[in-house]
Design a protein around this motif. Structure first.
Motif, PDB file in Angstrom:
ATOM      1  N   LEU A 237       0.848  -1.187   0.000  1.00 19.24           N
ATOM      2  CA  LEU A 237       0.000   0.000   0.000  1.00 19.24           C
ATOM      3  C   LEU A 237       0.882   1.234   0.000  1.00 19.24           C
ATOM      4  O   LEU A 237       1.866   1.316   0.729  1.00 19.24           O
ATOM      5  CB  LEU A 237      -0.898   0.004   1.236  1.00 19.24           C
ATOM      6  N   ALA A 238       0.515   2.180  -0.834  1.00 21.31           N
ATOM      7  CA  ALA A 238       1.273   3.428  -0.897  1.00 21.31           C
ATOM      8  C   ALA A 238       1.040   4.219   0.386  1.00 21.31           C
ATOM      9  O   ALA A 238      -0.073   4.275   0.903  1.00 21.31           O
ATOM     10  CB  ALA A 238       0.835   4.241  -2.105  1.00 21.31           C
ATOM     11  N   THR A 239       2.087   4.803   0.889  1.00 26.84           N
ATOM     12  CA  THR A 239       1.963   5.624   2.093  1.00 26.84           C
ATOM     13  C   THR A 239       1.913   7.107   1.750  1.00 26.84           C
ATOM     14  O   THR A 239       1.603   7.916   2.596  1.00 26.84           O
ATOM     15  CB  THR A 239       3.151   5.362   3.038  1.00 26.84           C
ATOM     16  N   HIS A 240       2.220   7.416   0.487  1.00 28.65           N
ATOM     17  CA  HIS A 240       2.226   8.805   0.046  1.00 28.65           C
ATOM     18  C   HIS A 240       1.600   8.874  -1.345  1.00 28.65           C
ATOM     19  O   HIS A 240       1.987   8.137  -2.238  1.00 28.65           O
ATOM     20  CB  HIS A 240       3.663   9.342   0.007  1.00 28.65           C
TER      21      HIS A 240
ATOM     22  N   ASP B  81       1.879  13.067  -7.096  1.00 33.87           N
ATOM     23  CA  ASP B  81       1.213  14.107  -7.885  1.00 33.87           C
ATOM     24  C   ASP B  81       0.425  13.484  -9.037  1.00 33.87           C
ATOM     25  O   ASP B  81      -0.591  14.029  -9.462  1.00 33.87           O
ATOM     26  CB  ASP B  81       2.243  15.096  -8.444  1.00 33.87           C
ATOM     27  N   VAL B  82       0.884  12.348  -9.533  1.00 26.17           N
ATOM     28  CA  VAL B  82       0.190  11.661 -10.621  1.00 26.17           C
ATOM     29  C   VAL B  82      -1.226  11.286 -10.198  1.00 26.17           C
ATOM     30  O   VAL B  82      -2.178  11.401 -10.975  1.00 26.17           O
ATOM     31  CB  VAL B  82       0.963  10.394 -11.058  1.00 26.17           C
ATOM     32  N   LEU B  83      -1.394  10.841  -8.965  1.00 23.41           N
ATOM     33  CA  LEU B  83      -2.700  10.391  -8.507  1.00 23.41           C
ATOM     34  C   LEU B  83      -3.363  11.352  -7.521  1.00 23.41           C
ATOM     35  O   LEU B  83      -4.300  10.968  -6.803  1.00 23.41           O
ATOM     36  CB  LEU B  83      -2.599   8.993  -7.902  1.00 23.41           C
ATOM     37  N   ALA B  84      -2.907  12.609  -7.490  1.00 19.55           N
ATOM     38  CA  ALA B  84      -3.564  13.611  -6.658  1.00 19.55           C
ATOM     39  C   ALA B  84      -5.026  13.727  -7.079  1.00 19.55           C
ATOM     40  O   ALA B  84      -5.912  13.930  -6.254  1.00 19.55           O
ATOM     41  CB  ALA B  84      -2.856  14.952  -6.775  1.00 19.55           C
ATOM     42  N   THR B  85      -5.271  13.608  -8.369  1.00 19.47           N
ATOM     43  CA  THR B  85      -6.625  13.420  -8.890  1.00 19.47           C
ATOM     44  C   THR B  85      -6.696  11.955  -9.273  1.00 19.47           C
ATOM     45  O   THR B  85      -5.953  11.511 -10.165  1.00 19.47           O
ATOM     46  CB  THR B  85      -6.879  14.305 -10.131  1.00 19.47           C
ATOM     47  N   PRO B  86      -7.540  11.174  -8.640  1.00 20.66           N
ATOM     48  CA  PRO B  86      -7.566   9.737  -8.902  1.00 20.66           C
ATOM     49  C   PRO B  86      -7.920   9.411 -10.350  1.00 20.66           C
ATOM     50  O   PRO B  86      -8.606  10.173 -11.023  1.00 20.66           O
ATOM     51  CB  PRO B  86      -8.667   9.222  -7.958  1.00 20.66           C
TER      52      PRO B  86
END
Length: 163
Positions: free
Chosen positions: A7-10, A13-18
């Motif tokens: 699981l990503a902890t951070h 910027d790529v997925l700041a908008t899902p």
């Protein structure tokens, strides 16, 4: 050896908008492909003798005569009319291009052609994309070649697409 998902902890910027759900992405990209094609697909189709579309260079005649995608016909977007479009064979889709991504001449042409009731797609990248792909160019060969052919020969500088 097993691959364990972590699981990503951070959030990047790529997925700041899902990302959109797969069903929405499918609909979006299907719609986009209905409006666009690319240089490689156009060249491949022309190379295999496809005759279900007309490749239309919508730049100025002078720019077309200097250099254009091999297999293209020329009709500057400012000259698109019902009368000019009636000169082409019926039952074909038009694939339009202009100078490249910095130019909206192909968009203007596609709009006019669609408004006249013809199916149309945009060749993304335009003449710039064609060159980037290393695809063959042609010179001259316009449907009608008036004085612009002589003007193109006399000029050694880049000729504007006139959009």
């Amino acid at each position: 050896m097993s691959i364990v998902a972590t699981l990503a902890t951070h959030t990047s910027d790529v997925l700041a908008t899902p990302a959109a759900p797969a069903a929405l992405a499918t609909a979006h990209f299907a719609a986009k492909l209905a409006f666009e094609t690319d240089c490689s697909d156009v060249f491949s189709a022309l190379s295999t003798g496809a005759d279900d579309f007309i490749l239309l260079d919508v730049r100025s005649e002078a720019a077309f005569l200097q250099q254009h995608a091999k297999g293209a016909k020329n009709l500057p977007h400012r000259q698109i009319s019902a009368e000019r479009m009636a000169l082409f064979p019926t039952g074909k889709t038009f694939v339009v291009y202009c100078a490249g991504p910095h130019c909206n001449g192909a968009d203007q042409a596609a709009y006019k052609i669609a408004k006249l009731g013809y199916p149309v797609k945009l060749m993304i990248g335009g003449i710039t994309g064609w060159a980037d792909e290393g695809l063959p160019f042609a010179q001259g060969e316009n449907m009608v070649a008036p004085a612009a052919a002589e003007q193109a020969k006399q000029k050694e500088t880049q000729i504007s697409c006139s959009c």
